[in-house]
Write an enzyme that holds these catalytic residues in place. Structure first.
Site, mmCIF file in Angstrom:
data_model
loop_
_atom_site.group_PDB
_atom_site.id
_atom_site.type_symbol
_atom_site.label_atom_id
_atom_site.label_comp_id
_atom_site.label_asym_id
_atom_site.label_seq_id
_atom_site.Cartn_x
_atom_site.Cartn_y
_atom_site.Cartn_z
ATOM 1 N N SER A 147 41.461 19.696 34.370
ATOM 2 C CA SER A 147 42.815 19.559 33.810
ATOM 3 C C SER A 147 43.548 18.428 34.510
ATOM 4 O O SER A 147 43.516 18.322 35.742
ATOM 5 C CB SER A 147 43.611 20.855 34.018
ATOM 6 N N THR A 181 35.489 31.926 33.465
ATOM 7 C CA THR A 181 36.777 32.616 33.354
ATOM 8 C C THR A 181 36.678 33.757 32.352
ATOM 9 O O THR A 181 37.182 34.861 32.590
ATOM 10 C CB THR A 181 37.858 31.614 32.903
ATOM 11 N N ASN A 214 44.684 26.484 33.550
ATOM 12 C CA ASN A 214 44.260 25.100 33.735
ATOM 13 C C ASN A 214 42.922 25.095 34.454
ATOM 14 O O ASN A 214 42.848 25.274 35.670
ATOM 15 C CB ASN A 214 45.304 24.324 34.547
ATOM 16 N N GLU A 215 41.873 24.893 33.665
ATOM 17 C CA GLU A 215 40.510 24.929 34.192
ATOM 18 C C GLU A 215 40.193 23.608 34.910
ATOM 19 O O GLU A 215 40.925 22.624 34.752
ATOM 20 C CB GLU A 215 39.534 25.157 33.039
ATOM 21 N N PRO A 216 39.098 23.579 35.689
ATOM 22 C CA PRO A 216 38.689 22.330 36.350
ATOM 23 C C PRO A 216 38.644 21.175 35.346
ATOM 24 O O PRO A 216 38.180 21.343 34.224
ATOM 25 C CB PRO A 216 37.296 22.671 36.889
#
Ligand code: GLP
Length: 244
Positions: A149, A164, A145-147
């Site tokens: 999300s 990432t 869950n990247e920034p």
């Protein structure tokens, strides 16, 4: 909790997991674990394997759900999280084969929505996750869950941040081999776990640990959303605690 070293912290978490497993064994009920990959949980899995081999801890009543998997990827690829889990844990303990679940990186794209919904359902049918183990990415990601999300997000296909892909490039022969997508449990899935334990070791995690714990809770730092969970702790070593 701050421990002198990663090994000390991992041993403490392994004991907590062992206690849950034994309590549930006594009650003839399953213990449901949410599991993570990456370098961070390696000591934890090594300690669980040791408890199995040397202290007879059985995993027969344990059900597990992994957070994430690259997409697309074959389960036996060197970098697959499916392979990682077998090599570091499942091949060395007595967990029944049908009891562990890892997102499948080979599902055709048009079937992923249904697959993800079924993954969520399976977690619920198992009674929900008792203990969710997490690592943390340099940008604060949990699972994949990247920034940005959403706090209510569920299992889904996501696009990996370039940072990432760069951070994980060491696992692949070169950057172009790093998948651009992944299947991950959502922040909402993680928030539903009864207890969340985030692990972080080393000075390179100090800044993001500080930001996640002491900064305001924002979807721009996914791990900071855990401040909203009623039973979450960070188990870190002294190096990762350096900026607190
Ligand atoms: C990966 C995983 C995360 C993990 C993170 C940190 O991208 N999807 O679940 O927490 O990176 O990795 P490491 O533990 O190697 O620092």
């Amino acid at each position: 909790d701050i421990h002198p070293t990663a090994k000390d912290g991992s041993k403490a978490v392994a004991q907590e997991i062992a206690t849950l497993i034994r309590e549930r064994q006594a009650a003839k009920e399953p213990a449901v674990l949410g599991l993570a990959t990456g370098s961070t949980p390696k000591y934890l899995y090594a300690e669980l394997v040791r408890l199995h081999k040397e202290e007879g801890l059985s995993f027969k009543n344990v059900v597990t759900f992994n957070l994430d998997e690259y997409y697309p990827i074959e389960p036996d690829a060197l970098q697959s999280y499916n392979r990682f889990m077998k090599e570091h844990l499942f091949n060395h303990i007595d967990i029944p084969e049908g009891n562990y679940h890892i997102p499948d990186g080979t599902i055709p794209k048009e079937q992923i929505k249904a697959y993800a919904a079924a993954y969520e359902r399976k977690i619920e049918e198992a009674g929900g996750i008792d203990i969710q183990i997490l690592g943390i990415g340099n940008n604060g990601h949990i699972g994949f869950n990247e920034p940005g999300s959403n706090v209510n997000s569920h299992t889904r296909l996501v696009t990996l941040d370039n940072s990432t892909r760069l951070a994980n490039a060491y696992e692949f022969s070169n950057m172009s081999q790093v998948p651009r997508l992944a299947v991950t449990m959502g922040i909402g899935t993680i928030m539903k776990a009864k207890k969340v334990i985030l692990l972080a070791w080393g000075s390179h995690k100090a800044k993001i640990v500080c930001r996640s714990v002491e900064g305001h809770s924002t979807d721009q730092v996914p791990a900071s959303l855990l401040q909203q969970h009623s039973s979450c702790k960070f188990v870190i070593d002294e190096q990762a605690a350096a900026e607190l």
